[in-house]
Write a protein that holds these residues in place. Structure first.
Motif, PDB file in Angstrom:
ATOM      1  N   ASN A 163      -2.782  11.595  -4.447  1.00 28.66           N
ATOM      2  CA  ASN A 163      -2.624  10.505  -3.486  1.00 28.66           C
ATOM      3  C   ASN A 163      -3.780   9.519  -3.580  1.00 28.66           C
ATOM      4  N   LYS A 164      -4.984  10.043  -3.721  1.00 30.75           N
ATOM      5  CA  LYS A 164      -6.162   9.160  -3.811  1.00 30.75           C
ATOM      6  C   LYS A 164      -6.139   8.360  -5.103  1.00 30.75           C
ATOM      7  N   ILE A 165      -5.721   8.975  -6.186  1.00 30.14           N
ATOM      8  CA  ILE A 165      -5.649   8.267  -7.470  1.00 30.14           C
ATOM      9  C   ILE A 165      -4.581   7.178  -7.422  1.00 30.14           C
ATOM     10  N   ILE A 166      -3.431   7.488  -6.843  1.00 25.40           N
ATOM     11  CA  ILE A 166      -2.363   6.488  -6.712  1.00 25.40           C
ATOM     12  C   ILE A 166      -2.842   5.319  -5.872  1.00 25.40           C
ATOM     13  N   ARG A 167      -3.495   5.609  -4.759  1.00 26.19           N
ATOM     14  CA  ARG A 167      -3.962   4.545  -3.873  1.00 26.19           C
ATOM     15  C   ARG A 167      -5.075   3.732  -4.526  1.00 26.19           C
ATOM     16  N   PHE A 168      -5.961   4.394  -5.279  1.00 35.10           N
ATOM     17  CA  PHE A 168      -7.019   3.641  -5.951  1.00 35.10           C
ATOM     18  C   PHE A 168      -6.424   2.735  -7.025  1.00 35.10           C
ATOM     19  N   GLU A 169      -5.475   3.253  -7.804  1.00 33.56           N
ATOM     20  CA  GLU A 169      -4.852   2.442  -8.841  1.00 33.56           C
ATOM     21  C   GLU A 169      -4.135   1.241  -8.230  1.00 33.56           C
ATOM     22  N   THR A 170      -3.490   1.456  -7.087  1.00 29.39           N
ATOM     23  CA  THR A 170      -2.813   0.367  -6.384  1.00 29.39           C
ATOM     24  C   THR A 170      -3.819  -0.658  -5.876  1.00 29.39           C
ATOM     25  N   PHE A 171      -4.912  -0.168  -5.308  1.00 26.47           N
ATOM     26  CA  PHE A 171      -5.986  -1.056  -4.853  1.00 26.47           C
ATOM     27  C   PHE A 171      -6.569  -1.841  -6.025  1.00 26.47           C
ATOM     28  N   HIS A 172      -6.842  -1.159  -7.120  1.00 29.32           N
ATOM     29  CA  HIS A 172      -7.475  -1.793  -8.276  1.00 29.32           C
ATOM     30  C   HIS A 172      -6.579  -2.879  -8.867  1.00 29.32           C
ATOM     31  N   THR A 173      -5.277  -2.604  -8.942  1.00 27.65           N
ATOM     32  CA  THR A 173      -4.335  -3.600  -9.436  1.00 27.65           C
ATOM     33  C   THR A 173      -4.288  -4.808  -8.509  1.00 27.65           C
ATOM     34  N   ALA A 174      -4.267  -4.534  -7.189  1.00 30.04           N
ATOM     35  CA  ALA A 174      -4.241  -5.630  -6.211  1.00 30.04           C
ATOM     36  C   ALA A 174      -5.522  -6.455  -6.278  1.00 30.04           C
ATOM     37  N   LEU A 175      -6.653  -5.788  -6.469  1.00 32.36           N
ATOM     38  CA  LEU A 175      -7.920  -6.501  -6.598  1.00 32.36           C
ATOM     39  C   LEU A 175      -7.857  -7.488  -7.758  1.00 32.36           C
ATOM     40  N   GLN A 176      -7.193  -7.100  -8.823  1.00 30.23           N
ATOM     41  CA  GLN A 176      -7.050  -7.981  -9.977  1.00 30.23           C
ATOM     42  C   GLN A 176      -6.120  -9.154  -9.687  1.00 30.23           C
ATOM     43  N   TYR A 177      -4.889  -8.868  -9.242  1.00 28.91           N
ATOM     44  CA  TYR A 177      -3.945  -9.989  -9.115  1.00 28.91           C
ATOM     45  C   TYR A 177      -4.267 -10.890  -7.932  1.00 28.91           C
ATOM     46  N   PHE A 178      -4.897 -10.359  -6.882  1.00 29.18           N
ATOM     47  CA  PHE A 178      -5.361 -11.226  -5.802  1.00 29.18           C
ATOM     48  C   PHE A 178      -6.507 -12.114  -6.292  1.00 29.18           C
ATOM     49  N   SER A 179      -7.453 -11.528  -7.020  1.00 31.45           N
ATOM     50  CA  SER A 179      -8.609 -12.284  -7.520  1.00 31.45           C
ATOM     51  C   SER A 179      -8.178 -13.392  -8.479  1.00 31.45           C
ATOM     52  N   TYR A 180      -7.269 -13.057  -9.380  1.00 24.16           N
ATOM     53  CA  TYR A 180      -6.777 -14.070 -10.312  1.00 24.16           C
ATOM     54  C   TYR A 180      -6.065 -15.200  -9.573  1.00 24.16           C
TER      55      TYR A 180
ATOM     56  N   ALA B 283       0.826  -1.202   0.000  1.00 19.54           N
ATOM     57  CA  ALA B 283       0.000   0.000   0.000  1.00 19.54           C
ATOM     58  C   ALA B 283       0.865   1.258   0.000  1.00 19.54           C
ATOM     59  N   TYR B 284       0.192   2.408  -0.112  1.00 16.61           N
ATOM     60  CA  TYR B 284       0.863   3.698  -0.028  1.00 16.61           C
ATOM     61  C   TYR B 284       0.313   4.493   1.155  1.00 16.61           C
ATOM     62  N   HIS B 285       1.156   5.323   1.731  1.00 18.09           N
ATOM     63  CA  HIS B 285       0.741   6.166   2.841  1.00 18.09           C
ATOM     64  C   HIS B 285      -0.407   7.074   2.406  1.00 18.09           C
ATOM     65  N   LYS B 286      -1.347   7.287   3.296  1.00 14.17           N
ATOM     66  CA  LYS B 286      -2.470   8.181   3.025  1.00 14.17           C
ATOM     67  C   LYS B 286      -2.057   9.621   3.303  1.00 14.17           C
ATOM     68  N   LYS B 287      -2.187  10.458   2.282  1.00 16.36           N
ATOM     69  CA  LYS B 287      -1.813  11.861   2.380  1.00 16.36           C
ATOM     70  C   LYS B 287      -2.883  12.715   1.714  1.00 16.36           C
ATOM     71  N   PRO B 288      -2.894  14.024   1.990  1.00 12.30           N
ATOM     72  CA  PRO B 288      -3.892  14.899   1.356  1.00 12.30           C
ATOM     73  C   PRO B 288      -3.660  15.005  -0.152  1.00 12.30           C
ATOM     74  N   GLY B 289      -4.720  15.349  -0.852  1.00 10.98           N
ATOM     75  CA  GLY B 289      -4.584  15.627  -2.278  1.00 10.98           C
ATOM     76  C   GLY B 289      -5.188  14.575  -3.184  1.00 10.98           C
ATOM     77  N   LEU B 290      -5.591  15.012  -4.367  1.00 11.25           N
ATOM     78  CA  LEU B 290      -6.217  14.122  -5.346  1.00 11.25           C
ATOM     79  C   LEU B 290      -5.244  13.083  -5.880  1.00 11.25           C
TER      80      LEU B 290
END
Length: 313
Positions: free
Chosen positions: A118-135, A109-116
């Protein structure tokens, strides 16, 4: 390193183990800091590299040197800019090994920080993990992330490590796992105590450079993985153009009903997955992220056919 290494050194793990730190041609005070730490933590194994390997791009040579010098069978890898989320990181990742398991995928994961950004980076990281964990859970593992990844040393030696991908700047994590992971030899760990945390990029240009670099390796995945991942990307790419066309040319209320059902199912999946991966603060924005993914795939699609750069900076 000074900031993150103590988080590894104070792990609550009583079994005999070693901490291998590969200092790859650094020009700062890292060598002297490691020498001081070794006096207090004798289980540190410090490897000092003073020459770069020709024709081997990226981190592969330092990683190979660290892996080949390891005294024990189970390897747990992370990067210098990562810190374990808890003192139970090693325990939780180690506990996933069972009969036949040779690879364990963790969440970086990535540290949670203010700003858009940061949220986009964390969502992209989450979305990628959702894929490779699911597969992986579905029996078709295709990648892992080097920020939090474990495998047996025997797997690396038996498959000749990174030798088949030395010419590619990246791939020391995803391409290697794509090569060696199988249905019955891969496990996943989604316990928050087993996460690692990294510092996210602060500039859009730096993040885009990083993502282009990552996507440039996906063209080397196995054909079946490229097919299914491409189909998923295709669905995101066409969902909104087809939505607009259906509203204009077809029955608008039926179109919106079907689209609303999709959003409902997706929202439930995202909520549960974000809760498990400690990213639930992102859920209120999931509709905006869904729209963003349309532009995201347009933005990074060219990286799929571009030749990877020879440097990994």
């Amino acid at each position: 390193m000074v900031k993150n290494l103590p988080g590894i050194l104070v792990q609550e793990y009583n079994a005999i183990h070693e901490i291998i730190v590969v200092n790859d041609n650094s020009t700062d005070e890292s060598k002297y800091i490691l020498d001081e730490l070794k006096a207090a933590f004798p289980h540190i194994h410090h490897i000092e590299l003073t020459q770069e390997a020709k024709l081997i791009a990226g981190k592969k040579f330092p990683l190979s040197m660290g892996i080949k010098s390891a005294r024990y069978e189970y390897l747990l890898l992370t990067d210098a800019d990562c810190v374990p989320a808890s003192e139970l990181w090693i325990q939780k990742m180690q506990a996933a090994y069972d009969d036949g398991i040779e690879i364990v995928l963790g969440y970086g994961a990535y540290h949670k920080k203010p700003g858009l950004l940061n949220k986009i980076i964390r969502f992209e990281t989450f979305h990628t993990a959702l894929q490779y964990f699911s597969y992986a859970l579905a029996g078709m593992p295709y990648m892992g992330v080097g920020r939090n990844l474990s495998y047996k040393r025997d797997v690396f030696i038996r498959t000749k490590g990174f030798s088949s991908m030395n010419q590619i700047p990246g791939g020391d994590d995803d391409l290697f796992i794509n090569k060696v992971a199988r249905k019955n030899n891969t496990a996943v760990v989604i316990d928050p105590d087993a996460f690692t945390l990294s510092e996210p990029k602060q500039k859009w240009s730096d993040w885009m450079k990083q993502k282009n670099r990552h996507y440039s390796t996906s063209k080397y995945y196995k054909a079946k993985h490229k097919f299914w991942l491409g189909l998923y990307t295709f669905s995101f790419f066409w969902i909104y153009p087809l939505l607009a066309a259906s509203i204009i040319l077809f029955n608008w209320w039926l179109t919106l009903a079907v689209f609303g059902l999709r959003l409902l199912i997706q929202g439930i999946i995202y909520f549960n997955a974000m809760k498990k991966l400690n990213e639930k603060d992102l859920w209120p924005m999931y509709l905006l992220f869904d729209i963003w993914m349309f532009f995201y795939y347009i933005l990074f699609f060219p990286a799929l056919w571009k030749k990877p750069k020879k440097t990994w900076s």
